[in-house]
Design a protein around this motif. Structure first.
Motif, PDB file in Angstrom:
ATOM      1  N   VAL A 151      15.796 -53.656  13.615  1.00 19.58           N
ATOM      2  CA  VAL A 151      16.551 -54.050  14.817  1.00 19.58           C
ATOM      3  C   VAL A 151      15.992 -55.387  15.259  1.00 19.58           C
ATOM      4  N   VAL A 152      16.856 -56.360  15.531  1.00 17.09           N
ATOM      5  CA  VAL A 152      16.401 -57.650  16.044  1.00 17.09           C
ATOM      6  C   VAL A 152      16.669 -57.690  17.541  1.00 17.09           C
ATOM      7  N   GLY A 153      15.624 -58.065  18.329  1.00 12.20           N
ATOM      8  CA  GLY A 153      15.801 -58.200  19.777  1.00 12.20           C
ATOM      9  C   GLY A 153      14.742 -57.431  20.542  1.00 12.20           C
ATOM     10  N   GLY A 154      14.566 -57.805  21.816  1.00 14.00           N
ATOM     11  CA  GLY A 154      13.559 -57.134  22.637  1.00 14.00           C
ATOM     12  C   GLY A 154      14.098 -56.742  24.000  1.00 14.00           C
ATOM     13  N   GLY A 155      15.417 -56.797  24.169  1.00 15.20           N
ATOM     14  CA  GLY A 155      16.037 -56.453  25.457  1.00 15.20           C
ATOM     15  C   GLY A 155      16.404 -54.977  25.531  1.00 15.20           C
ATOM     16  N   ASN A 156      17.084 -54.607  26.609  1.00 12.86           N
ATOM     17  CA  ASN A 156      17.475 -53.205  26.808  1.00 12.86           C
ATOM     18  C   ASN A 156      18.330 -52.680  25.666  1.00 12.86           C
ATOM     19  N   THR A 157      19.281 -53.496  25.211  1.00 12.73           N
ATOM     20  CA  THR A 157      20.173 -53.021  24.158  1.00 12.73           C
ATOM     21  C   THR A 157      19.373 -52.734  22.891  1.00 12.73           C
ATOM     22  N   ALA A 158      18.538 -53.678  22.477  1.00 12.68           N
ATOM     23  CA  ALA A 158      17.786 -53.521  21.232  1.00 12.68           C
ATOM     24  C   ALA A 158      16.907 -52.269  21.276  1.00 12.68           C
ATOM     25  N   ILE A 159      16.195 -52.075  22.380  1.00 11.74           N
ATOM     26  CA  ILE A 159      15.233 -50.962  22.425  1.00 11.74           C
ATOM     27  C   ILE A 159      15.961 -49.632  22.595  1.00 11.74           C
ATOM     28  N   GLN A 160      17.009 -49.613  23.422  1.00 12.02           N
ATOM     29  CA  GLN A 160      17.775 -48.376  23.577  1.00 12.02           C
ATOM     30  C   GLN A 160      18.393 -47.960  22.243  1.00 12.02           C
ATOM     31  N   GLU A 161      18.944 -48.934  21.532  1.00 16.11           N
ATOM     32  CA  GLU A 161      19.616 -48.606  20.269  1.00 16.11           C
ATOM     33  C   GLU A 161      18.596 -48.328  19.159  1.00 16.11           C
ATOM     34  N   ILE A 175      12.122 -56.299  15.389  1.00 13.04           N
ATOM     35  CA  ILE A 175      11.649 -57.670  15.156  1.00 13.04           C
ATOM     36  C   ILE A 175      11.938 -58.469  16.418  1.00 13.04           C
ATOM     37  N   HIS A 176      10.875 -58.944  17.058  1.00 12.45           N
ATOM     38  CA  HIS A 176      11.066 -59.642  18.338  1.00 12.45           C
ATOM     39  C   HIS A 176      10.367 -60.996  18.300  1.00 12.45           C
ATOM     40  N   ARG A 177      11.015 -61.997  18.894  1.00 12.66           N
ATOM     41  CA  ARG A 177      10.503 -63.366  18.773  1.00 12.66           C
ATOM     42  C   ARG A 177       9.322 -63.673  19.684  1.00 12.66           C
ATOM     43  N   ARG A 178       8.980 -62.744  20.590  1.00 10.38           N
ATOM     44  CA  ARG A 178       7.819 -62.953  21.464  1.00 10.38           C
ATOM     45  C   ARG A 178       6.845 -61.797  21.277  1.00 10.38           C
ATOM     46  N   ILE A 237      21.578 -56.367  14.761  1.00 12.54           N
ATOM     47  CA  ILE A 237      21.275 -57.574  15.528  1.00 12.54           C
ATOM     48  C   ILE A 237      21.759 -57.344  16.965  1.00 12.54           C
ATOM     49  N   LEU A 238      20.805 -57.210  17.896  1.00 13.57           N
ATOM     50  CA  LEU A 238      21.129 -56.795  19.268  1.00 13.57           C
ATOM     51  C   LEU A 238      20.414 -57.740  20.240  1.00 13.57           C
ATOM     52  N   ILE A 239      20.858 -58.995  20.260  1.00 15.27           N
ATOM     53  CA  ILE A 239      20.131 -60.054  20.976  1.00 15.27           C
ATOM     54  C   ILE A 239      20.949 -60.654  22.118  1.00 15.27           C
ATOM     55  N   GLY A 240      21.740 -59.827  22.757  1.00 15.11           N
ATOM     56  CA  GLY A 240      22.488 -60.333  23.905  1.00 15.11           C
ATOM     57  C   GLY A 240      23.929 -60.661  23.553  1.00 15.11           C
ATOM     58  N   VAL A 241      24.581 -61.314  24.489  1.00 14.94           N
ATOM     59  CA  VAL A 241      26.031 -61.480  24.371  1.00 14.94           C
ATOM     60  C   VAL A 241      26.472 -62.920  24.589  1.00 14.94           C
ATOM     61  N   LYS A 283      26.135 -64.682  35.385  1.00 13.93           N
ATOM     62  CA  LYS A 283      25.238 -63.861  36.226  1.00 13.93           C
ATOM     63  C   LYS A 283      24.041 -63.440  35.393  1.00 13.93           C
ATOM     64  N   ASN A 284      23.051 -62.846  36.053  1.00 16.76           N
ATOM     65  CA  ASN A 284      21.842 -62.433  35.340  1.00 16.76           C
ATOM     66  C   ASN A 284      21.938 -61.044  34.749  1.00 16.76           C
ATOM     67  N   PHE A 285      22.574 -60.122  35.459  1.00 17.24           N
ATOM     68  CA  PHE A 285      22.493 -58.723  35.065  1.00 17.24           C
ATOM     69  C   PHE A 285      23.853 -58.190  34.652  1.00 17.24           C
ATOM     70  N   ARG A 286      23.912 -57.692  33.431  1.00 15.44           N
ATOM     71  CA  ARG A 286      25.179 -57.149  32.919  1.00 15.44           C
ATOM     72  C   ARG A 286      25.044 -55.644  32.760  1.00 15.44           C
ATOM     73  N   GLN A 287      25.449 -54.934  33.787  1.00 15.41           N
ATOM     74  CA  GLN A 287      25.375 -53.478  33.816  1.00 15.41           C
ATOM     75  C   GLN A 287      26.791 -52.947  34.036  1.00 15.41           C
TER      76      GLN A 287
HETATM   77  P1  NAP Z   1      19.217 -59.506  26.866  1.00 17.66           P
HETATM   78  O1  NAP Z   1      18.664 -58.715  27.998  1.00 17.66           O
HETATM   79  O2  NAP Z   1      19.693 -60.902  27.113  1.00 17.66           O
HETATM   80  O3  NAP Z   1      18.108 -59.527  25.733  1.00 17.66           O
HETATM   81  C1  NAP Z   1      18.309 -60.243  24.557  1.00 17.66           C
HETATM   82  C2  NAP Z   1      17.077 -60.091  23.688  1.00 17.66           C
HETATM   83  O4  NAP Z   1      17.320 -60.768  22.454  1.00 17.66           O
HETATM   84  C3  NAP Z   1      15.838 -60.722  24.309  1.00 17.66           C
HETATM   85  O5  NAP Z   1      14.708 -59.942  24.013  1.00 17.66           O
HETATM   86  C4  NAP Z   1      15.765 -62.084  23.631  1.00 17.66           C
HETATM   87  O6  NAP Z   1      14.465 -62.545  23.434  1.00 17.66           O
HETATM   88  C5  NAP Z   1      16.358 -61.789  22.270  1.00 17.66           C
HETATM   89  N1  NAP Z   1      17.039 -62.943  21.698  1.00 17.66           N
HETATM   90  C6  NAP Z   1      18.001 -63.720  22.271  1.00 17.66           C
HETATM   91  N2  NAP Z   1      18.420 -64.677  21.414  1.00 17.66           N
HETATM   92  C7  NAP Z   1      17.721 -64.498  20.274  1.00 17.66           C
HETATM   93  C8  NAP Z   1      17.710 -65.146  19.026  1.00 17.66           C
HETATM   94  N3  NAP Z   1      18.521 -66.190  18.759  1.00 17.66           N
HETATM   95  N4  NAP Z   1      16.859 -64.711  18.072  1.00 17.66           N
HETATM   96  C9  NAP Z   1      16.047 -63.655  18.322  1.00 17.66           C
HETATM   97  N5  NAP Z   1      16.015 -62.972  19.484  1.00 17.66           N
HETATM   98  C10 NAP Z   1      16.847 -63.395  20.450  1.00 17.66           C
HETATM   99  O7  NAP Z   1      20.468 -58.772  26.173  1.00 17.66           O
HETATM  100  P2  NAP Z   1      20.799 -57.199  26.021  1.00 17.66           P
HETATM  101  O8  NAP Z   1      19.605 -56.412  25.667  1.00 17.66           O
HETATM  102  O9  NAP Z   1      21.991 -57.132  25.122  1.00 17.66           O
HETATM  103  O10 NAP Z   1      21.274 -56.810  27.442  1.00 17.66           O
HETATM  104  C11 NAP Z   1      22.411 -57.475  28.030  1.00 17.66           C
HETATM  105  C12 NAP Z   1      22.589 -56.950  29.452  1.00 17.66           C
HETATM  106  O11 NAP Z   1      22.976 -55.583  29.407  1.00 17.66           O
HETATM  107  C13 NAP Z   1      21.303 -57.029  30.262  1.00 17.66           C
HETATM  108  O12 NAP Z   1      21.627 -57.342  31.585  1.00 17.66           O
HETATM  109  C14 NAP Z   1      20.750 -55.645  30.142  1.00 17.66           C
HETATM  110  O13 NAP Z   1      19.907 -55.264  31.200  1.00 17.66           O
HETATM  111  C15 NAP Z   1      22.036 -54.815  30.115  1.00 17.66           C
HETATM  112  N6  NAP Z   1      21.809 -53.513  29.459  1.00 17.66           N
HETATM  113  C16 NAP Z   1      21.342 -52.478  30.232  1.00 17.66           C
HETATM  114  C17 NAP Z   1      21.072 -51.235  29.660  1.00 17.66           C
HETATM  115  C18 NAP Z   1      20.518 -50.145  30.531  1.00 17.66           C
HETATM  116  O14 NAP Z   1      20.381 -50.342  31.726  1.00 17.66           O
HETATM  117  N7  NAP Z   1      20.175 -48.985  29.996  1.00 17.66           N
HETATM  118  C19 NAP Z   1      21.262 -51.049  28.290  1.00 17.66           C
HETATM  119  C20 NAP Z   1      21.727 -52.100  27.527  1.00 17.66           C
HETATM  120  C21 NAP Z   1      21.986 -53.344  28.120  1.00 17.66           C
HETATM  121  P3  NAP Z   1      13.554 -63.016  24.682  1.00 17.66           P
HETATM  122  O15 NAP Z   1      13.111 -61.769  25.367  1.00 17.66           O
HETATM  123  O16 NAP Z   1      12.449 -63.766  24.015  1.00 17.66           O
HETATM  124  O17 NAP Z   1      14.429 -63.903  25.513  1.00 17.66           O
END
Ligand code: NAP
Length: 310
Positions: A151-161, A175-178, A237-241, A283-287
């Protein structure tokens, strides 16, 4: 006053669009929700939703969206399954062109087109999509029973999935870049306690290597300059949107540097009668709960705008 087909057209049927639609139908507006696929948006492919108020035991993403759709349907929301080709939002009467050549007009529009997964843009990613490269753990996880995956990523989506994928896979390497996760602490604690999850810190995938059967390994580059190879059959690959803004008239709207639409607190864009809600907003938070709340606010703002036009 000029006539339009509708008082309100909502574009996109995720949590924001469905909530706006439910409010509009309940408020007896002449409203239409346009959706190109099934209603539900990204949540449809979310395995489990644990933080939507009112569902104390948690609920699957599919079921939650089914309930939101049924709620809007109960008030008689008119829905049309069609793909938008382009929009003209500047005039008092907004025009929506569909890809089948049809043209709809409305006094107000709420943009709820959402977002889609970001790509890592490395060699192998495009070619091996569907052959080991995935952006949806709920959709593709069961294909990897007893296999080693990443799994690539360190955000909520990556860890939940990643946690979800441990139900199937023999081992999941995150695999996380930090060197620290962005995900919320409760998810971090669960992931660190899970024997099937390993972490590669300060690491990026530089290439996805495939063979005749699909993904075979990943080339990894570390921040200190070293490299390694990780044998896996799947990579999620779960690195945001990134925003679903391809059909939006970006020259008519105000967007941030990433292409998300800027609104005020009432969901008003810079164009009178045009509102935006959900993941397409800057915005910052996508919930899910934010998206639903913004959908309600946008619809109330649209009603207020219509009321002032009479
Ligand atoms: P996110 O919070 O933006 O996290 C993206 C992760 O991917 C970060 O760890 C980031 O690294 C990494 N990343 C970004 N670009 C990258 C790249 N080019 N190469 C490697 N790693 C990269 O995205 P998300 O996890 O999809 O979440 C999106 C939104 O949905 C957030 O607001 C989140 O809270 C929400 N969400 C909530 C829940 C829940 O509440 N249970 C579940 C899923 C999603 P860095 O940390 O180094 O920036």
């Amino acid at each position: 006053m000029q006539q339009a087909d509708f008082q309100l057209i909502i574009i996109g049927g995720g949590p924001a669009g469905l909530t706006a639609g439910m409010y509009a139908a309940r408020g007896r507006l002449k409203a239409l929700l346009l959706e190109k696929g099934a209603t539900g948006g990204q949540v449809l492919v979310t395995d489990w939703v644990d933080n939507y108020p009112g569902f104390a035991e948690g609920i699957t993403g599919f079921e939650l969206m089914d309930k939101m759709t049924a709620h809007a349907d109960r008030f008689g929301l008119e829905k049309k399954f069609a793909t938008v080709d382009s929009l003209d939002l500047v005039d008092d009467i907004k025009t929506i062109h569909l890809d089948n050549g049809d043209r709809l007009t409305s006094r107000t529009v709420i943009l709820c087109t959402g977002a889609k997964p970001r790509k890592i843009q490395v060699p192998g990613e495009e070619e091996l999509q569907g052959k080991g490269v995935s952006y949806c753990a709920t959709c593709d996880g069961p294909f990897y029973r007893d296999q080693e995956i990443a799994v690539v990523g360190g955000g909520n989506t990556a860890i939940q999935e990643a946690l979800h994928l441990t139900k199937f896979a023999a081992k999941v390497t995150v695999i996380h870049r930090r060197d620290e996760l962005r995900a919320t602490k409760i998810l971090q604690e669960k992931a660190f306690a899970e024997d099937k999850i390993d972490f590669l810190w300060n690491a990026r995938v530089s290439e996805i290597v495939g063979g005749t059967g699909g993904v075979e390994s990943l080339n990894i580059s570390y921040n200190d300059g070293s490299t390694s190879s990780l044998p896996v059959t799947g990579i999620f690959i779960l690195i945001g949107v990134v925003p679903n803004n391809e059909v939006l008239p970006l020259d008519q709207l105000e967007t941030d540097n990433y292409g998300f639409i800027i609104t005020d607190d009432e969901m008003c864009t810079k164009l009178p009668g045009v509102f935006a809600a959900g993941d397409i907003r800057s915005k910052n938070f996508r919930q899910i709960i934010n998206a639903a709340g913004e959908g309600a606010t946008a619809e109330l703002s649209a009603e207020h705008y219509l009321g002032n036009q009479v």
